[in-house]
Enzyme design. Structure first.
Site, mmCIF file in Angstrom:
data_model
loop_
_atom_site.group_PDB
_atom_site.id
_atom_site.type_symbol
_atom_site.label_atom_id
_atom_site.label_comp_id
_atom_site.label_asym_id
_atom_site.label_seq_id
_atom_site.Cartn_x
_atom_site.Cartn_y
_atom_site.Cartn_z
ATOM 1 N N GLY A 6 6.859 -18.336 -18.581
ATOM 2 C CA GLY A 6 5.757 -17.453 -18.203
ATOM 3 C C GLY A 6 4.425 -18.165 -18.379
ATOM 4 O O GLY A 6 4.006 -18.965 -17.549
ATOM 5 N N GLY A 7 3.763 -17.891 -19.504
ATOM 6 C CA GLY A 7 2.400 -18.389 -19.759
ATOM 7 C C GLY A 7 2.183 -19.857 -19.399
ATOM 8 O O GLY A 7 1.214 -20.197 -18.710
ATOM 9 N N GLU A 58 16.472 -14.433 -22.317
ATOM 10 C CA GLU A 58 15.093 -14.351 -22.788
ATOM 11 C C GLU A 58 15.000 -13.342 -23.931
ATOM 12 O O GLU A 58 14.869 -12.133 -23.690
ATOM 13 C CB GLU A 58 14.179 -13.882 -21.658
ATOM 14 C CG GLU A 58 14.193 -14.776 -20.444
ATOM 15 C CD GLU A 58 12.909 -14.614 -19.645
ATOM 16 O OE1 GLU A 58 12.165 -15.600 -19.578
ATOM 17 O OE2 GLU A 58 12.636 -13.521 -19.147
ATOM 18 N N HIS A 107 13.984 -8.646 -15.399
ATOM 19 C CA HIS A 107 13.072 -9.181 -16.412
ATOM 20 C C HIS A 107 12.796 -8.088 -17.446
ATOM 21 O O HIS A 107 12.714 -6.905 -17.107
ATOM 22 C CB HIS A 107 11.767 -9.653 -15.763
ATOM 23 C CG HIS A 107 10.914 -10.436 -16.711
ATOM 24 N ND1 HIS A 107 10.119 -9.826 -17.647
ATOM 25 C CD2 HIS A 107 10.779 -11.767 -16.900
ATOM 26 C CE1 HIS A 107 9.514 -10.770 -18.371
ATOM 27 N NE2 HIS A 107 9.897 -11.948 -17.937
ATOM 28 N N ASN A 137 7.504 -18.039 -13.982
ATOM 29 C CA ASN A 137 7.258 -16.621 -13.708
ATOM 30 C C ASN A 137 5.767 -16.377 -13.907
ATOM 31 O O ASN A 137 5.292 -16.295 -15.043
ATOM 32 C CB ASN A 137 8.086 -15.753 -14.676
ATOM 33 C CG ASN A 137 7.775 -14.279 -14.504
ATOM 34 O OD1 ASN A 137 7.164 -13.872 -13.518
ATOM 35 N ND2 ASN A 137 8.205 -13.478 -15.469
ATOM 36 N N TRP A 138 5.048 -16.282 -12.791
ATOM 37 C CA TRP A 138 3.588 -16.109 -12.884
ATOM 38 C C TRP A 138 3.209 -14.683 -13.302
ATOM 39 O O TRP A 138 2.065 -14.433 -13.614
ATOM 40 C CB TRP A 138 2.939 -16.428 -11.545
ATOM 41 C CG TRP A 138 2.956 -17.885 -11.173
ATOM 42 C CD1 TRP A 138 3.541 -18.919 -11.873
ATOM 43 C CD2 TRP A 138 2.359 -18.471 -10.014
ATOM 44 N NE1 TRP A 138 3.331 -20.110 -11.214
ATOM 45 C CE2 TRP A 138 2.610 -19.865 -10.060
ATOM 46 C CE3 TRP A 138 1.637 -17.972 -8.931
ATOM 47 C CZ2 TRP A 138 2.157 -20.748 -9.081
ATOM 48 C CZ3 TRP A 138 1.179 -18.842 -7.950
ATOM 49 C CH2 TRP A 138 1.440 -20.221 -8.020
ATOM 50 N N LYS A 139 4.157 -13.761 -13.235
ATOM 51 C CA LYS A 139 3.885 -12.339 -13.522
ATOM 52 C C LYS A 139 2.705 -11.862 -12.663
ATOM 53 O O LYS A 139 2.537 -12.336 -11.551
ATOM 54 C CB LYS A 139 3.625 -12.134 -15.012
ATOM 55 C CG LYS A 139 4.671 -12.812 -15.888
ATOM 56 C CD LYS A 139 4.602 -12.377 -17.319
ATOM 57 C CE LYS A 139 5.531 -13.242 -18.148
ATOM 58 N NZ LYS A 139 5.772 -12.721 -19.469
ATOM 59 N N GLY A 158 6.050 -14.311 -24.516
ATOM 60 C CA GLY A 158 4.599 -14.131 -24.594
ATOM 61 C C GLY A 158 4.074 -14.008 -26.008
ATOM 62 O O GLY A 158 2.925 -13.623 -26.220
ATOM 63 N N SER A 211 8.352 -18.282 -24.553
ATOM 64 C CA SER A 211 7.363 -19.222 -25.089
ATOM 65 C C SER A 211 7.777 -20.686 -24.969
ATOM 66 O O SER A 211 7.530 -21.490 -25.871
ATOM 67 C CB SER A 211 7.018 -18.868 -26.545
ATOM 68 O OG SER A 211 6.482 -17.557 -26.612
ATOM 69 N N GLU A 263 10.238 -7.103 -18.866
ATOM 70 C CA GLU A 263 9.070 -6.244 -18.596
ATOM 71 C C GLU A 263 9.418 -5.160 -17.585
ATOM 72 O O GLU A 263 8.908 -4.043 -17.646
ATOM 73 C CB GLU A 263 7.890 -7.118 -18.127
ATOM 74 C CG GLU A 263 7.328 -7.933 -19.290
ATOM 75 C CD GLU A 263 6.747 -9.278 -18.908
ATOM 76 O OE1 GLU A 263 6.448 -9.517 -17.726
ATOM 77 O OE2 GLU A 263 6.608 -10.124 -19.828
HETATM 78 C C1 PEP Z 1 8.825 -14.783 -19.095
HETATM 79 O O1 PEP Z 1 7.972 -14.076 -18.627
HETATM 80 O O2 PEP Z 1 9.932 -14.781 -18.576
HETATM 81 C C2 PEP Z 1 8.504 -15.599 -20.278
HETATM 82 C C3 PEP Z 1 9.487 -16.247 -20.866
HETATM 83 O O3 PEP Z 1 7.203 -15.629 -20.692
HETATM 84 P P1 PEP Z 1 6.541 -16.663 -21.758
HETATM 85 O O4 PEP Z 1 6.995 -18.041 -21.368
HETATM 86 O O5 PEP Z 1 5.060 -16.486 -21.602
HETATM 87 O O6 PEP Z 1 7.049 -16.283 -23.109
#
Ligand code: PEP
Length: 254
Positions: free
Chosen positions: A237-238, A170, A98, A10-12, A176, A216, A100
């Site tokens: 994500g990251g 999640e 998601h 997930n590049w967001k 994050g 994470s 967010e």
């Molecule tokens: C996500 O955005 O779905 C996520 C899990 O982010 P991160 O891996 O950065 O915690």
């Protein structure tokens, strides 16, 4: 039937178009040879979908996802993107719910049920995200909280429709934050989700659905998380913004 093992990125709202091209080129150059039950899904920003699809279309088991879509089919909804539009770009998957989107755009379980229906009707595979915030975890009510998210957004579907869905657990406190759920915490919740699916549907349906862990995930912890019985890969994500790191995560799939 073997459940699909999936590394989803997930590049967001990150990367310029040129940086996105470079990241895709690097990922493609790693030439992962994925067995039939493994998939890579890249959820990229809307303006990059077509480019991402073109760059990955010859790579087996690579799929492109949108990070969102609207619940309506077409019409006067300025700024929104329909599931049919995504399909016309040969996009195959879409993130739905998601945390967010739930938090910053007030997406309710009921609204997400409509997005699930719109995605399935268009032929997209929804990646349905669920998970609790820290106060819920601290109160020990996370299982009931996630069960409610599932029942209000998914349990109107019949078993055949449900089988088309990927679930991503999640925990919000792990997204994050650098704070990953332990592999034990992830396994416990994934087993609880599967048991909810079994109660509502049946064992075969529950066993067939891929449940990804997100929060994470990194190259250094992916293998331990993915080794758990009910963890079928991750939503990342990251760490998905770095080709080498994400490649390590892909290689950690069961
Ligand atoms: C996500 O955005 O779905 C996520 C899990 O982010 P991160 O891996 O950065 O915690």
């Amino acid at each position: 039937m073997l459940r699909k093992q999936i590394a989803a990125a997930n590049w967001k709202m990150n990367l310029s178009f040129q940086q996105a091209e470079q990241l895709l080129d690097s990922l493609v150059a790693q030439s992962h040879s994925l067995s039939d039950n493994r998939q890579v899904i890249l959820a990229v920003p809307f303006p990059y979908l077509d480019m991402a699809k073109k760059k990955t279309s010859l790579i087996p088991h690579f799929f492109i996802a949108a990070q969102n879509c609207y619940s309506k089919k077409a019409g006067a909804f300025t700024g929104e993107t329909s599931a049919d539009m995504l399909v016309s770009l040969r996009v195959t998957h879409v993130l739905v719910g998601h945390s967010e989107r739930r938090e910053y755009f007030s997406e309710s379980n009921q609204f997400l049920a409509e997005k699930i229906d719109a995605s399935l009707a268009a032929g997209l595979t929804p990646v349905f995200c669920c998970g609790e915030a820290l106060p819920v975890r601290e109160a020990g009510t996370q299982n009931a909280f996630v069960a409610k998210q599932l029942s209000e957004s998914l349990f109107h579907l019949d078993a055949e429709q449900l089988k088309k869905i990927i679930i991503a657990y999640e925990p919000i406190w792990a997204i994050g934050t650098g704070k990953t759920a332990s592999s034990q915490q992830a396994q416990e919740m994934h087993a609880a989700i599967r048991s909810e699916l079994q109660k509502k549907y049946d064992a075969a349906t529950a066993e067939s659905i891929s449940i990804l862990y997100g929060g994470s995930v990194k190259g250094s912890n992916a293998a331990e998380l993915f080794a758990m019985k009910d963890v079928d890969g991750g939503l990342v994500g990251g760490a998905s913004l770095d080709a080498a790191e994400f490649s390590t995560i892909i290689d950690a799939l069961k």
